[in-house]
Design a protein around this motif. Structure first.
Motif, PDB file in Angstrom:
ATOM      1  N   LEU A   1       7.103   8.585  -4.787  1.00 28.46           N
ATOM      2  CA  LEU A   1       6.906   9.511  -3.671  1.00 28.46           C
ATOM      3  C   LEU A   1       5.908  10.619  -3.996  1.00 28.46           C
ATOM      4  O   LEU A   1       5.296  11.190  -3.089  1.00 28.46           O
ATOM      5  CB  LEU A   1       8.246  10.122  -3.252  1.00 28.46           C
ATOM      6  CG  LEU A   1       9.231   9.168  -2.568  1.00 28.46           C
ATOM      7  CD1 LEU A   1      10.515   9.910  -2.212  1.00 28.46           C
ATOM      8  CD2 LEU A   1       8.631   8.535  -1.325  1.00 28.46           C
ATOM      9  N   PHE A   2       5.725  10.932  -5.270  1.00 27.26           N
ATOM     10  CA  PHE A   2       4.788  11.999  -5.641  1.00 27.26           C
ATOM     11  C   PHE A   2       3.368  11.663  -5.190  1.00 27.26           C
ATOM     12  O   PHE A   2       2.553  12.562  -4.956  1.00 27.26           O
ATOM     13  CB  PHE A   2       4.818  12.224  -7.160  1.00 27.26           C
ATOM     14  CG  PHE A   2       4.174  11.129  -7.971  1.00 27.26           C
ATOM     15  CD1 PHE A   2       2.840  11.229  -8.364  1.00 27.26           C
ATOM     16  CD2 PHE A   2       4.894  10.004  -8.324  1.00 27.26           C
ATOM     17  CE1 PHE A   2       2.244  10.223  -9.109  1.00 27.26           C
ATOM     18  CE2 PHE A   2       4.308   8.991  -9.073  1.00 27.26           C
ATOM     19  CZ  PHE A   2       2.975   9.099  -9.462  1.00 27.26           C
ATOM     20  N   ARG A   3       3.052  10.371  -5.053  1.00 23.86           N
ATOM     21  CA  ARG A   3       1.714   9.989  -4.607  1.00 23.86           C
ATOM     22  C   ARG A   3       1.705   9.516  -3.152  1.00 23.86           C
ATOM     23  O   ARG A   3       0.684   9.036  -2.664  1.00 23.86           O
ATOM     24  CB  ARG A   3       1.135   8.903  -5.511  1.00 23.86           C
ATOM     25  CG  ARG A   3       1.905   7.586  -5.525  1.00 23.86           C
ATOM     26  CD  ARG A   3       1.290   6.647  -6.546  1.00 23.86           C
ATOM     27  NE  ARG A   3       1.963   5.349  -6.582  1.00 23.86           N
ATOM     28  CZ  ARG A   3       1.749   4.431  -7.516  1.00 23.86           C
ATOM     29  NH1 ARG A   3       0.879   4.671  -8.476  1.00 23.86           N
ATOM     30  NH2 ARG A   3       2.389   3.273  -7.485  1.00 23.86           N
ATOM     31  N   ARG A   4       2.835   9.648  -2.476  1.00 26.26           N
ATOM     32  CA  ARG A   4       2.932   9.282  -1.056  1.00 26.26           C
ATOM     33  C   ARG A   4       3.538  10.445  -0.279  1.00 26.26           C
ATOM     34  O   ARG A   4       4.647  10.339   0.266  1.00 26.26           O
ATOM     35  CB  ARG A   4       3.817   8.037  -0.879  1.00 26.26           C
ATOM     36  CG  ARG A   4       3.378   6.830  -1.674  1.00 26.26           C
ATOM     37  CD  ARG A   4       2.091   6.243  -1.156  1.00 26.26           C
ATOM     38  NE  ARG A   4       1.655   5.126  -1.996  1.00 26.26           N
ATOM     39  CZ  ARG A   4       0.397   4.783  -2.165  1.00 26.26           C
ATOM     40  NH1 ARG A   4      -0.551   5.480  -1.564  1.00 26.26           N
ATOM     41  NH2 ARG A   4       0.069   3.770  -2.933  1.00 26.26           N
ATOM     42  N   PRO A   5       2.858  11.582  -0.224  1.00 31.43           N
ATOM     43  CA  PRO A   5       3.445  12.739   0.471  1.00 31.43           C
ATOM     44  C   PRO A   5       3.729  12.476   1.942  1.00 31.43           C
ATOM     45  O   PRO A   5       4.663  13.033   2.502  1.00 31.43           O
ATOM     46  CB  PRO A   5       2.385  13.833   0.292  1.00 31.43           C
ATOM     47  CG  PRO A   5       1.113  13.105  -0.012  1.00 31.43           C
ATOM     48  CD  PRO A   5       1.529  11.878  -0.770  1.00 31.43           C
ATOM     49  N   GLU A   6       2.935  11.590   2.561  1.00 28.96           N
ATOM     50  CA  GLU A   6       3.176  11.284   3.972  1.00 28.96           C
ATOM     51  C   GLU A   6       4.487  10.515   4.159  1.00 28.96           C
ATOM     52  O   GLU A   6       5.137  10.620   5.208  1.00 28.96           O
ATOM     53  CB  GLU A   6       1.994  10.490   4.548  1.00 28.96           C
ATOM     54  CG  GLU A   6       1.885   9.026   4.112  1.00 28.96           C
ATOM     55  CD  GLU A   6       1.314   8.815   2.709  1.00 28.96           C
ATOM     56  OE1 GLU A   6       1.025   7.659   2.361  1.00 28.96           O
ATOM     57  OE2 GLU A   6       1.163   9.811   1.963  1.00 28.96           O
TER      58      GLU A   6
ATOM     59  N   ASP B   1       0.803  -1.227   0.000  1.00 26.39           N
ATOM     60  CA  ASP B   1       0.000   0.000   0.000  1.00 26.39           C
ATOM     61  C   ASP B   1       0.836   1.277   0.000  1.00 26.39           C
ATOM     62  O   ASP B   1       0.332   2.342  -0.355  1.00 26.39           O
ATOM     63  CB  ASP B   1      -0.926   0.019   1.221  1.00 26.39           C
ATOM     64  CG  ASP B   1      -1.956  -1.101   1.192  1.00 26.39           C
ATOM     65  OD1 ASP B   1      -2.066  -1.776   0.140  1.00 26.39           O
ATOM     66  OD2 ASP B   1      -2.631  -1.322   2.208  1.00 26.39           O
ATOM     67  N   LEU B   2       2.107   1.195   0.401  1.00 30.59           N
ATOM     68  CA  LEU B   2       2.933   2.395   0.521  1.00 30.59           C
ATOM     69  C   LEU B   2       4.057   2.452  -0.512  1.00 30.59           C
ATOM     70  O   LEU B   2       4.966   3.262  -0.390  1.00 30.59           O
ATOM     71  CB  LEU B   2       3.522   2.484   1.937  1.00 30.59           C
ATOM     72  CG  LEU B   2       2.498   2.594   3.062  1.00 30.59           C
ATOM     73  CD1 LEU B   2       3.200   2.621   4.413  1.00 30.59           C
ATOM     74  CD2 LEU B   2       1.619   3.826   2.898  1.00 30.59           C
ATOM     75  N   ASP B   3       4.021   1.593  -1.521  1.00 32.73           N
ATOM     76  CA  ASP B   3       5.056   1.562  -2.566  1.00 32.73           C
ATOM     77  C   ASP B   3       6.439   1.349  -1.962  1.00 32.73           C
ATOM     78  O   ASP B   3       7.409   2.027  -2.326  1.00 32.73           O
ATOM     79  CB  ASP B   3       5.044   2.862  -3.383  1.00 32.73           C
ATOM     80  CG  ASP B   3       3.799   2.986  -4.245  1.00 32.73           C
ATOM     81  OD1 ASP B   3       3.519   2.046  -5.008  1.00 32.73           O
ATOM     82  OD2 ASP B   3       3.104   4.016  -4.152  1.00 32.73           O
ATOM     83  N   ALA B   4       6.539   0.414  -1.044  1.00 34.49           N
ATOM     84  CA  ALA B   4       7.827   0.115  -0.427  1.00 34.49           C
ATOM     85  C   ALA B   4       8.686  -0.726  -1.363  1.00 34.49           C
ATOM     86  O   ALA B   4       8.186  -1.400  -2.267  1.00 34.49           O
ATOM     87  CB  ALA B   4       7.638  -0.614   0.897  1.00 34.49           C
ATOM     88  N   MET B   5       9.976  -0.664  -1.145  1.00 37.10           N
ATOM     89  CA  MET B   5      10.917  -1.528  -1.853  1.00 37.10           C
ATOM     90  C   MET B   5      11.482  -2.601  -0.934  1.00 37.10           C
ATOM     91  O   MET B   5      11.967  -3.631  -1.392  1.00 37.10           O
ATOM     92  CB  MET B   5      12.074  -0.696  -2.414  1.00 37.10           C
ATOM     93  CG  MET B   5      11.656   0.310  -3.471  1.00 37.10           C
ATOM     94  SD  MET B   5      11.018  -0.464  -4.964  1.00 37.10           S
ATOM     95  CE  MET B   5      12.513  -1.187  -5.635  1.00 37.10           C
ATOM     96  N   MET B   6      11.419  -2.341   0.367  1.00 38.32           N
ATOM     97  CA  MET B   6      11.930  -3.303   1.342  1.00 38.32           C
ATOM     98  C   MET B   6      11.278  -3.058   2.696  1.00 38.32           C
ATOM     99  O   MET B   6      11.126  -1.910   3.125  1.00 38.32           O
ATOM    100  CB  MET B   6      13.454  -3.179   1.455  1.00 38.32           C
ATOM    101  CG  MET B   6      14.113  -4.217   2.362  1.00 38.32           C
ATOM    102  SD  MET B   6      14.266  -3.668   4.067  1.00 38.32           S
ATOM    103  CE  MET B   6      15.505  -2.405   3.912  1.00 38.32           C
ATOM    104  N   VAL B   7      10.863  -4.135   3.343  1.00 31.75           N
ATOM    105  CA  VAL B   7      10.416  -4.117   4.736  1.00 31.75           C
ATOM    106  C   VAL B   7      11.191  -5.214   5.445  1.00 31.75           C
ATOM    107  O   VAL B   7      11.182  -6.365   5.011  1.00 31.75           O
ATOM    108  CB  VAL B   7       8.902  -4.372   4.863  1.00 31.75           C
ATOM    109  CG1 VAL B   7       8.518  -4.493   6.340  1.00 31.75           C
ATOM    110  CG2 VAL B   7       8.101  -3.265   4.192  1.00 31.75           C
TER     111      VAL B   7
END
Length: 391
Positions: free
Chosen positions: A222-227, A189-195
């Motif tokens: 990041l443009f769609r994940r400002p938080e 949901d957050l466009d992560a690359m690694m958790v």
């Protein structure tokens, strides 16, 4: 983009991962106050974008608030050098003060993008507390890999299977299902690359808790994940890369002294290889992208010159969307506006190449023009050698 441990824990905690209580400290007095809030005994952790903090002296269990205060004095404002930071290390500007946890077992859990299958992969191990590179080398048989089908997602039976393989039982299995599904949702949901949770601890009472957490995110999303973008800490980044990020340039700093301004990632990689073959070493990877205006070219020069090790700049453009005359104007503008005192080698090919070469020739500036990439690389290495000899 990387974030700090305390930020990753806050995110994962919101998704349902159990994390220890803790608080941030920016001063020794705050560290003592946080430890007092947690009952006196607490773990102090340097917040830097790196693994291996414990081995480097950046993590300590303190038995009372005064010990927490003393350790904070040692850390804050210092540079922590780990095996992942390189010789320059990372500056410590904040600490995470966390409640101490009793440990029965340590597990490793990671979610990464498997480029071969183009899917999210879970990597887990019953030998937690070690860096994944060390695990792969010292205990390769302990690594468990599971690829997630995006059409199905991470189902409960997948998570239970992984829990069984990690040796969990009873109520621990349902807890592990919660942790795995929470990590998967956060990744997706957050466009992560690694958790990564390392270690994921089994307490003596059988409950699970994430003692450490890392997350990194797709910079292009990041443009769609400002938080998420708001969590960026430029102080933890290579200053050159931070400068390039702020000006929307794809840049990676390297250890050489021949600066590169290229369009296209493939051409940039080929150019760096050619520099190496010619006997030089690239100072950076910089993809200027398509449609580069003279102003953007000039900004690329500023970015490359932010590295004080650069002795020569190589510009290699194969113009399609770009135009060679735009690039030539940008090179000329940069040379004049920035008062360049390093040699510049330019190789142009493609759209409006003759116009671009003519602009450079008529500028009267001492810019070396090469016809091929091989010639450009050799000219850059030769100019570097001349500069060294003249010192």
């Amino acid at each position: 983009m990387d974030i700090h441990e305390h930020q990753a824990k806050a995110i994962l905690g919101e998704f349902g991962v159990p994390v220890p209580r803790g608080g941030l400290a920016y001063s020794p007095e705050q560290a003592a106050f946080r430890a007092r809030e947690l009952g006196g005994r607490a773990v102090i952790k340097a917040q830097v974008h790196s693994g291996g903090r414990g081995e480097a002296g950046g993590v300590k269990l303190c038995d009372d608030p005064e010990a927490a205060r003393a350790f904070a004095i040692e850390l804050l404002g210092q540079t922590l050098v780990t095996k992942q930071t390189g010789a320059y290390g990372k500056r410590i500007d904040r600490l995470w003060v966390e409640e101490a946890s009793d440990i029965d077992r340590e597990l490793y859990l990671g979610f990464v993008l498997d480029r071969k299958s183009e899917r999210i992969m879970i990597v887990a191990s019953a030998s937690g507390g070690m860096e994944i590179e060390d695990l792969a080398e010292e205990a390769p048989d302990s690594l468990i890999r599971m690829v997630i089908d995006p059409a199905v997602g991470l189902a409960d039976f997948h998570a239970r299977e992984l829990a069984f393989r990690l040796g969990l039982s009873g109520a621990q299995i349902s807890e592990m299902v919660t942790v795995l599904r929470a990590c998967y949702r956060a990744y997706r949901d957050l466009d992560a690359m690694m958790v990564e949770i390392n270690p994921l601890v089994v307490r003596p009472d059988g409950t699970l808790v994430a003692l450490d957490a890392k997350m990194s995110f797709d910079t292009n999303a990041l443009f769609r994940r400002p938080e998420i973008a708001a969590l960026r800490d430029p102080g933890q980044e290579d200053p050159r890369e931070s400068y390039a990020f702020d000006h929307n340039l794809a840049y990676v700093g390297l250890d050489g002294d021949i600066g590169c301004i290229i369009n296209g990632a493939g051409l940039a990689m080929a150019s760096m290889d050619m520099i190496q073959l010619a006997g030089g070493a690239p100072a950076n990877f910089l993809d200027i992208g398509g449609g580069a205006s003279p102003e953007r070219v000039c900004q690329a020069f500023r970015t490359v010159l932010s590295d004080t090790n650069v002795r020569v700049i190589l510009v290699n453009i194969f113009a399609g969307i770009n135009r060679c005359d735009w690039i030539a104007n940008g090179v000329i503008q940069a040379y004049r506006d920035l008062n360049l005192n390093v040699p510049v080698v330019v190789r142009l090919a493609g759209t409006n190449v003759e116009a671009g070469r003519r602009l450079i020739a008529e500028s009267g500036l001492p810019i070396v023009v090469a016809a091929t990439l091989a010639e450009a690389a050799e000219a850059a290495v030769a100019a570097r050698a001349q500069g060294i000899a003249a010192q």
